[in-house]
Design an enzyme around this catalytic site. Structure first.
Site, PDB file in Angstrom:
ATOM      1  N   GLU A  33       1.275  -0.268   9.702  1.00 22.81           N
ATOM      2  CA  GLU A  33      -0.175  -0.592   9.726  1.00 22.81           C
ATOM      3  C   GLU A  33      -0.984   0.523  10.398  1.00 22.81           C
ATOM      4  O   GLU A  33      -1.943   0.268  11.129  1.00 22.81           O
ATOM      5  CB  GLU A  33      -0.412  -1.973  10.330  1.00 22.81           C
ATOM      6  CG  GLU A  33       0.298  -3.029   9.480  1.00 22.81           C
ATOM      7  CD  GLU A  33      -0.247  -4.418   9.572  1.00 22.81           C
ATOM      8  OE1 GLU A  33      -1.413  -4.593   9.964  1.00 22.81           O
ATOM      9  OE2 GLU A  33       0.506  -5.349   9.228  1.00 22.81           O
ATOM     10  N   GLN A  90      16.685  -0.023  31.293  1.00 24.87           N
ATOM     11  CA  GLN A  90      17.104   0.725  32.486  1.00 24.87           C
ATOM     12  C   GLN A  90      17.415  -0.226  33.654  1.00 24.87           C
ATOM     13  O   GLN A  90      18.422  -0.069  34.351  1.00 24.87           O
ATOM     14  CB  GLN A  90      15.979   1.709  32.883  1.00 24.87           C
ATOM     15  CG  GLN A  90      16.370   2.722  33.937  1.00 24.87           C
ATOM     16  CD  GLN A  90      17.354   3.751  33.405  1.00 24.87           C
ATOM     17  OE1 GLN A  90      17.536   3.888  32.200  1.00 24.87           O
ATOM     18  NE2 GLN A  90      18.011   4.459  34.301  1.00 24.87           N
ATOM     19  N   ARG A 113      -4.259  -4.734  12.315  1.00 26.89           N
ATOM     20  CA  ARG A 113      -3.862  -3.987  13.523  1.00 26.89           C
ATOM     21  C   ARG A 113      -3.951  -4.848  14.778  1.00 26.89           C
ATOM     22  O   ARG A 113      -3.227  -4.598  15.752  1.00 26.89           O
ATOM     23  CB  ARG A 113      -4.716  -2.718  13.633  1.00 26.89           C
ATOM     24  CG  ARG A 113      -4.259  -1.708  12.600  1.00 26.89           C
ATOM     25  CD  ARG A 113      -5.186  -0.581  12.313  1.00 26.89           C
ATOM     26  NE  ARG A 113      -4.630   0.182  11.177  1.00 26.89           N
ATOM     27  CZ  ARG A 113      -5.309   1.011  10.401  1.00 26.89           C
ATOM     28  NH1 ARG A 113      -6.599   1.211  10.614  1.00 26.89           N
ATOM     29  NH2 ARG A 113      -4.724   1.644   9.411  1.00 26.89           N
ATOM     30  N   LEU A 161       0.840  -1.203   0.000  1.00 27.35           N
ATOM     31  CA  LEU A 161       0.000   0.000   0.000  1.00 27.35           C
ATOM     32  C   LEU A 161       0.877   1.255   0.000  1.00 27.35           C
ATOM     33  O   LEU A 161       0.670   2.167  -0.803  1.00 27.35           O
ATOM     34  CB  LEU A 161      -0.923  -0.022   1.230  1.00 27.35           C
ATOM     35  CG  LEU A 161      -1.768   1.223   1.501  1.00 27.35           C
ATOM     36  CD1 LEU A 161      -2.822   1.414   0.403  1.00 27.35           C
ATOM     37  CD2 LEU A 161      -2.486   1.104   2.864  1.00 27.35           C
TER      38      LEU A 161
HETATM   39  N1  CAA Z   1     -12.366   0.490   7.761  1.00 21.91           N
HETATM   40  C1  CAA Z   1     -13.100   0.374   6.640  1.00 21.91           C
HETATM   41  N2  CAA Z   1     -13.245   1.376   5.768  1.00 21.91           N
HETATM   42  C2  CAA Z   1     -12.641   2.532   6.044  1.00 21.91           C
HETATM   43  C3  CAA Z   1     -11.851   2.717   7.195  1.00 21.91           C
HETATM   44  C4  CAA Z   1     -11.735   1.631   8.071  1.00 21.91           C
HETATM   45  N3  CAA Z   1     -10.992   1.706   9.192  1.00 21.91           N
HETATM   46  N4  CAA Z   1     -11.360   3.973   7.193  1.00 21.91           N
HETATM   47  C5  CAA Z   1     -11.821   4.571   6.092  1.00 21.91           C
HETATM   48  N5  CAA Z   1     -12.590   3.690   5.390  1.00 21.91           N
HETATM   49  C6  CAA Z   1     -13.298   3.939   4.134  1.00 21.91           C
HETATM   50  C7  CAA Z   1     -14.337   5.026   4.305  1.00 21.91           C
HETATM   51  O1  CAA Z   1     -15.567   4.492   4.749  1.00 21.91           O
HETATM   52  C8  CAA Z   1     -14.414   5.609   2.910  1.00 21.91           C
HETATM   53  O2  CAA Z   1     -15.199   4.775   2.069  1.00 21.91           O
HETATM   54  P1  CAA Z   1     -16.605   5.286   1.451  1.00 21.91           P
HETATM   55  O3  CAA Z   1     -16.326   6.577   0.739  1.00 21.91           O
HETATM   56  O4  CAA Z   1     -17.025   4.162   0.580  1.00 21.91           O
HETATM   57  O5  CAA Z   1     -17.494   5.500   2.653  1.00 21.91           O
HETATM   58  C9  CAA Z   1     -12.996   5.475   2.403  1.00 21.91           C
HETATM   59  O6  CAA Z   1     -12.370   4.461   3.182  1.00 21.91           O
HETATM   60  C10 CAA Z   1     -12.199   6.762   2.493  1.00 21.91           C
HETATM   61  O7  CAA Z   1     -12.256   7.177   3.821  1.00 21.91           O
HETATM   62  P2  CAA Z   1     -11.885   8.625   4.304  1.00 21.91           P
HETATM   63  O8  CAA Z   1     -12.571   9.636   3.455  1.00 21.91           O
HETATM   64  O9  CAA Z   1     -12.114   8.653   5.766  1.00 21.91           O
HETATM   65  O10 CAA Z   1     -10.322   8.684   3.953  1.00 21.91           O
HETATM   66  P3  CAA Z   1      -9.214   9.595   4.556  1.00 21.91           P
HETATM   67  O11 CAA Z   1      -8.239   9.813   3.465  1.00 21.91           O
HETATM   68  O12 CAA Z   1      -9.756  10.778   5.280  1.00 21.91           O
HETATM   69  O13 CAA Z   1      -8.523   8.714   5.725  1.00 21.91           O
HETATM   70  C11 CAA Z   1      -7.393   6.896   6.739  1.00 21.91           C
HETATM   71  C12 CAA Z   1      -8.463   7.365   5.750  1.00 21.91           C
HETATM   72  C13 CAA Z   1      -8.104   6.229   7.888  1.00 21.91           C
HETATM   73  C14 CAA Z   1      -6.517   7.993   7.281  1.00 21.91           C
HETATM   74  C15 CAA Z   1      -6.560   5.930   5.901  1.00 21.91           C
HETATM   75  O14 CAA Z   1      -5.911   6.612   4.863  1.00 21.91           O
HETATM   76  C16 CAA Z   1      -5.556   5.121   6.701  1.00 21.91           C
HETATM   77  O15 CAA Z   1      -5.909   4.192   7.390  1.00 21.91           O
HETATM   78  N6  CAA Z   1      -4.257   5.481   6.568  1.00 21.91           N
HETATM   79  C17 CAA Z   1      -3.199   4.690   7.142  1.00 21.91           C
HETATM   80  C18 CAA Z   1      -2.688   3.690   6.146  1.00 21.91           C
HETATM   81  C19 CAA Z   1      -1.937   2.575   6.782  1.00 21.91           C
HETATM   82  O16 CAA Z   1      -2.342   1.986   7.772  1.00 21.91           O
HETATM   83  N7  CAA Z   1      -0.821   2.223   6.163  1.00 21.91           N
HETATM   84  C20 CAA Z   1      -0.059   1.115   6.616  1.00 21.91           C
HETATM   85  C21 CAA Z   1       0.659   0.498   5.471  1.00 21.91           C
HETATM   86  S1  CAA Z   1       0.506  -1.233   5.402  1.00 21.91           S
HETATM   87  C22 CAA Z   1       1.729  -1.859   6.384  1.00 21.91           C
HETATM   88  O17 CAA Z   1       2.306  -1.190   7.185  1.00 21.91           O
HETATM   89  C23 CAA Z   1       1.933  -3.312   6.223  1.00 21.91           C
HETATM   90  C24 CAA Z   1       3.265  -3.825   6.618  1.00 21.91           C
HETATM   91  O18 CAA Z   1       4.068  -4.101   5.774  1.00 21.91           O
HETATM   92  C25 CAA Z   1       3.550  -4.145   8.034  1.00 21.91           C
END
Ligand code: CAA
Length: 379
Positions: free
Chosen positions: A363, A336, A243, A125
């Protein structure tokens, strides 16, 4: 309310504890120093059923509940968080996502081999300019009829080189914003797919973190997960479950450091008595144990809600937020308590302290968890 683990859950916990002590502990310091992926150990984890714990036995999985999964994650993370992040990504982000949203053909072709650990999966992602702001995907998947043409770069990908199956999130129609994003299954070896440089990390140095480059990679339409435009919802839904895995990793790192500090407090003498006889150390141990118990309750609550098919979004974010914070506190205190010995590699706690930090970043950072929690509260 019943806090008692079942016989099966206790057996899984014991098996993970034995494996971690017998197979992961020897060599964990060298793997950290040399940034060496625990290839043979991960293979054995597959044989023992740790790589697809919750997958239906129809697809070669263990058919276990999420509680068993977090118990195993905690035990493995106490010893080797590099091995446990590989396990977490494979179980929570790749196998779970494919089982829940994949087609029967995708499950036959990919899930069956991922669930046994025969092959490892990666979840792609993050990008150079899209980390927390995950909707700003620059990687493109252009619709070409029977296939997508994939172009772009992914960053900080766990299992980046050791994986064979990659779930890649990419933008197909920018005008539709997050509703124009797709999730595609990409195989290592597809022409145009190149694994980039390995990251030289602060912690979890045994894990295999790479950038990935895609140049005109032809991905068949059959490899899209869900309907056209489902990719962002797929990523968010999958990360909700992921998570819980990272929360249990953070819990394990904290518990591992605490157990070492407790043992050391009973052995080491200062001013004519053991460290544990000094109130300054007793109070530290009391705080550490209380935080660990509180984190475990949050982790188990999130896992239980998921098993009951109830909404676990807030619970998972709270578990990750809190467990990753106390992992910082507890590992720092464990160093510590060990004094000078805590600052050298031989005593393990300095590694656990370095490993703890990433649990506040991947994540979803601490700040993203607070966004998720507050959005749920204000719904
Ligand atoms: N569960 C399900 N759907 C969700 C959601 C959740 N927790 N959060 C948002 N959505 C959906 C919303 O419902 C919306 O869908 P619809 O339009 O169909 O209703 C859509 O996603 C967009 O949502 P937002 O408008 O709220 O989006 P946003 O840009 O304001 O914010 C965010 C969303 C929660 C900040 C999101 O971008 C996020 O979670 N960011 C963090 C990304 C992340 O966790 N990255 C980790 C990388 S993976 C990794 O680390 C793996 C590894 O290798 C260890």
């Amino acid at each position: 309310m019943n806090f008692q683990l079942t016989e099966e859950q206790l057996a899984v916990q014991q098996a993970a504890r034995d494996f971690a002590n017998n197979d992961l502990l020897p060599g964990v310091i060298d793997r950290d120093t040399e940034q060496k992926f625990p290839k043979d150990q991960i293979k054995k984890m597959g044989e023992l059923g740790f790589m697809g714990m919750m997958v239906d036995p129809r697809y070669n999985g263990g058919g276990m509940d999420t509680i068993s999964y977090v118990l195993a994650m905690e035990e493995i993370s106490k010893i080797d968080a590099s091995a446990s992040v590989c396990m977490s990504v494979n179980n929570s982000l790749v196998c779970w996502g494919l089982e829940k949203f994949g087609t029967e053909e995708q499950k036959e072709k990919y899930l069956k081999r991922l669930a046994t650990g025969e092959v490892i999966g990666a979840f792609c992602l993050s990008e150079p300019e899209a980390g927390s702001d995950a909707t700003s995907q620059r990687t493109t998947a252009e619709d070409k009829g029977d296939h997508y043409l994939l172009n772009g770069t992914k960053n900080w990908i766990t299992n980046g080189n050791s994986a064979s199956v990659y779930i890649v999130i990419a933008q197909t129609d920018i005008s539709k914003k997050h509703k124009g994003i797709n999730a595609l299954i990409v195989e290592k070896g597809m022409p145009g797919f190149v694994v980039g440089k390995k990251e030289d990390k602060m912690g979890i140095r045994g894990s295999d973190t790479h950038s990935l480059m895609f140049t005109d990679v032809k991905v068949p339409k059959a490899n899209r997960i869900g309907e056209d435009g489902f990719g962002f919802t797929f990523a968010m839904t999958t990360l909700n479950g992921g998570r819980i895995g990272i929360a249990s990793q953070a819990l394990g790192i904290a518990a591992g450091a605490y157990e070492l500090a407790l043992k050391y407090s009973k052995e080491r003498k200062a001013f004519g008595k053991t460290l544990g006889e000094h109130q300054a150390i007793q109070f530290k141990l009391a705080d550490m144990a209380t935080k660990i118990d509180a984190a475990r309750l949050l982790v188990h609550q999130a896992a239980w809600l998921k098993d009951q098919k109830k909404d676990f979004v807030k619970a998972a974010a709270m578990a990750k937020l809190y467990a990753s914070q106390i992992a910082q506190d507890v590992t720092t205190e464990a160093v510590q308590i060990h004094g000078g010995y805590g600052y050298v590699k031989e005593f393990h706690v300095e590694r656990l302290m370095r490993d703890a930090k990433i649990t506040q970043i991947y994540e979803g950072t601490t700040e993203i968890q607070k966004m998720v929690i507050s959005r749920e509260l204000l719904k």
